[in-house]
Design a protein around this motif. Structure first.
Motif, PDB file in Angstrom:
ATOM      1  N   CYS A  39       6.094  -2.283   4.757  1.00 44.58           N
ATOM      2  CA  CYS A  39       6.342  -2.807   4.262  1.00 44.58           C
ATOM      3  C   CYS A  39       5.516  -2.463   3.162  1.00 44.58           C
ATOM      4  N   GLY A  40       4.622  -1.465   2.938  1.00 41.49           N
ATOM      5  CA  GLY A  40       3.810  -0.927   1.616  1.00 41.49           C
ATOM      6  C   GLY A  40       2.477  -1.158   0.475  1.00 41.49           C
ATOM      7  N   PHE A  41       2.214  -2.796   1.273  1.00 41.93           N
ATOM      8  CA  PHE A  41       1.152  -3.158   0.412  1.00 41.93           C
ATOM      9  C   PHE A  41      -0.045  -2.800   1.230  1.00 41.93           C
ATOM     10  N   PHE A  42      -1.099  -2.419   0.019  1.00 41.27           N
ATOM     11  CA  PHE A  42      -2.488  -2.632   0.613  1.00 41.27           C
ATOM     12  C   PHE A  42      -3.054  -3.623   0.825  1.00 41.27           C
ATOM     13  N   THR A  43      -3.085  -2.970   2.264  1.00 41.30           N
ATOM     14  CA  THR A  43      -4.548  -4.245   2.446  1.00 41.30           C
ATOM     15  C   THR A  43      -5.744  -3.587   2.688  1.00 41.30           C
ATOM     16  N   SER A  44      -7.316  -4.954   3.077  1.00 45.85           N
ATOM     17  CA  SER A  44      -8.688  -4.001   3.600  1.00 45.85           C
ATOM     18  C   SER A  44      -8.939  -5.505   4.540  1.00 45.85           C
ATOM     19  N   HIS A  45      -7.843  -5.901   5.214  1.00 45.33           N
ATOM     20  CA  HIS A  45      -8.363  -6.399   6.382  1.00 45.33           C
ATOM     21  C   HIS A  45      -8.008  -6.269   7.859  1.00 45.33           C
ATOM     22  N   VAL A  46      -9.468  -5.830   8.130  1.00 42.19           N
ATOM     23  CA  VAL A  46      -9.707  -5.486   9.374  1.00 42.19           C
ATOM     24  C   VAL A  46      -9.139  -5.856  10.924  1.00 42.19           C
ATOM     25  N   HIS A  47      -9.109  -5.675  11.437  1.00 43.64           N
ATOM     26  CA  HIS A  47      -8.015  -6.959  12.526  1.00 43.64           C
ATOM     27  C   HIS A  47      -8.613  -6.058  13.360  1.00 43.64           C
ATOM     28  N   ASP A  48      -9.225  -4.911  13.838  1.00 42.70           N
ATOM     29  CA  ASP A  48     -10.051  -4.086  14.957  1.00 42.70           C
ATOM     30  C   ASP A  48     -10.472  -2.745  15.307  1.00 42.70           C
ATOM     31  N   TRP A  49     -10.992  -2.049  15.468  1.00 38.73           N
ATOM     32  CA  TRP A  49     -11.445  -1.062  15.406  1.00 38.73           C
ATOM     33  C   TRP A  49     -11.680  -0.175  16.840  1.00 38.73           C
ATOM     34  N   TYR A  71      -9.568   2.445  12.119  1.00 35.87           N
ATOM     35  CA  TYR A  71      -9.281   1.059  12.208  1.00 35.87           C
ATOM     36  C   TYR A  71      -7.674   0.185  12.063  1.00 35.87           C
ATOM     37  N   ARG A  72      -7.772  -0.833  12.627  1.00 39.30           N
ATOM     38  CA  ARG A  72      -6.802  -1.169  12.806  1.00 39.30           C
ATOM     39  C   ARG A  72      -6.155  -2.280  11.624  1.00 39.30           C
ATOM     40  N   TYR A  73      -5.573  -2.497  10.800  1.00 37.68           N
ATOM     41  CA  TYR A  73      -5.539  -3.875  10.111  1.00 37.68           C
ATOM     42  C   TYR A  73      -4.195  -4.494  10.207  1.00 37.68           C
ATOM     43  N   ARG A  74      -4.682  -5.895   9.539  1.00 36.91           N
ATOM     44  CA  ARG A  74      -3.444  -6.697   9.922  1.00 36.91           C
ATOM     45  C   ARG A  74      -2.926  -7.291   8.445  1.00 36.91           C
ATOM     46  N   CYS A  75      -1.622  -6.557   7.900  1.00 38.46           N
ATOM     47  CA  CYS A  75      -1.100  -7.104   6.768  1.00 38.46           C
ATOM     48  C   CYS A  75      -1.474  -8.132   5.796  1.00 38.46           C
ATOM     49  N   HIS A  76      -1.610  -9.066   4.558  1.00 40.28           N
ATOM     50  CA  HIS A  76      -1.594 -10.447   4.631  1.00 40.28           C
ATOM     51  C   HIS A  76      -0.048 -10.388   4.162  1.00 40.28           C
ATOM     52  N   ASN A  77       0.868  -9.179   3.565  1.00 39.52           N
ATOM     53  CA  ASN A  77       2.007  -9.669   3.745  1.00 39.52           C
ATOM     54  C   ASN A  77       3.015  -9.881   3.638  1.00 39.52           C
ATOM     55  N   CYS A  78       3.236  -8.437   5.392  1.00 37.84           N
ATOM     56  CA  CYS A  78       3.764  -9.343   6.321  1.00 37.84           C
ATOM     57  C   CYS A  78       3.617  -9.312   8.086  1.00 37.84           C
ATOM     58  N   ASN A  79       2.328  -9.431   8.053  1.00 33.77           N
ATOM     59  CA  ASN A  79       1.166  -9.887   9.067  1.00 33.77           C
ATOM     60  C   ASN A  79       1.447  -8.706  10.267  1.00 33.77           C
ATOM     61  N   GLU A  80       2.617  -7.821  10.042  1.00 35.08           N
ATOM     62  CA  GLU A  80       1.705  -6.845  11.103  1.00 35.08           C
ATOM     63  C   GLU A  80       0.442  -5.912  10.959  1.00 35.08           C
ATOM     64  N   VAL A  81       0.090  -5.483  12.541  1.00 30.62           N
ATOM     65  CA  VAL A  81      -1.111  -4.523  12.449  1.00 30.62           C
ATOM     66  C   VAL A  81      -0.621  -3.102  12.154  1.00 30.62           C
ATOM     67  N   PHE A  82      -1.929  -2.706  11.406  1.00 33.21           N
ATOM     68  CA  PHE A  82      -1.425  -1.562  12.037  1.00 33.21           C
ATOM     69  C   PHE A  82      -2.696  -0.372  11.593  1.00 33.21           C
ATOM     70  N   SER A  83      -2.498   0.901  12.154  1.00 34.06           N
ATOM     71  CA  SER A  83      -3.656   1.458  12.185  1.00 34.06           C
ATOM     72  C   SER A  83      -3.800   2.517  11.638  1.00 34.06           C
ATOM     73  N   GLN A  84      -4.899   2.805  10.505  1.00 28.65           N
ATOM     74  CA  GLN A  84      -5.181   3.943   9.626  1.00 28.65           C
ATOM     75  C   GLN A  84      -5.083   4.878   9.462  1.00 28.65           C
ATOM     76  N   THR A  85      -4.578   5.535   9.228  1.00 26.33           N
ATOM     77  CA  THR A  85      -4.379   6.990   9.110  1.00 26.33           C
ATOM     78  C   THR A  85      -5.032   8.322   7.763  1.00 26.33           C
ATOM     79  N   PHE A  86      -4.906   9.092   9.219  1.00 21.56           N
ATOM     80  CA  PHE A  86      -6.113  10.476   8.449  1.00 21.56           C
ATOM     81  C   PHE A  86      -4.927  11.779   7.561  1.00 21.56           C
TER      82      PHE A  86
END
Length: 153
Positions: A39-49, A71-86
């Protein structure tokens, strides 16, 4: 104490281990916030790593392996889990982009088999990297040509 300059600004070196046959660096990304890939929102909520082992350019004639904390994050806006990018490591790859480019360039002046032996990497891995980088370079070249043609119209 000896220290390796990684020259990848997005990473912070957490730990260095120098072995007889290779060098190991444990690294983490400098930022603690990611943009959700859904969804494009920023999050800092770490789901796991997880830790991903990534090959980089050799240092002092020895292979360098990065142990990247992903790190894998959980978005507070859409509740999806996604991986960190580099910037320096493509998704799901186990080599830095610069190492992949290095292997490609080595194959240009040699053979895939020779590069495989020299770098101690399976032939099929070097072959896959070579054609993947070649395809990307072709795409970039075509985009450049299209841009030049558009500017001349």
């Amino acid at each position: 104490m000896f220290s390796v300059s990684l020259d990848l600004p997005e990473f912070e070196v957490v730990k260095q281990v120098f072995l007889e046959d290779c060098n190991l660096l444990h690294v983490e990304k400098n930022t603690t916030e990611e943009r959700c890939s859904y969804c494009g929102f920023f999050t800092s909520h770490v789901h796991d790593w997880r830790t991903r082992k990534v090959r980089d350019l050799s240092v002092l004639g020895k292979p360098l392996f990065l142990f990247v904390k992903v790190y894998r994050y959980r978005c507070h806006n859409c509740n999806e889990v996604f991986s960190q990018t580099f910037e320096s490591i493509s998704p799901n790859k186990h080599q830095t982009n610069r190492y992949r480019e290095y292997l490609y360039e080595m194959c240009i002046g040699s053979t895939i088999q020779e590069v495989s032996r020299k770098e101690k990497i399976p032939y099929t891995t070097v072959e896959r990297i070579f054609y993947s980088v070649a395809k990307q370079k072709e795409k970039e070249h075509l985009e450049t040509l299209e841009s030049v043609l558009e500017n001349h119209e």
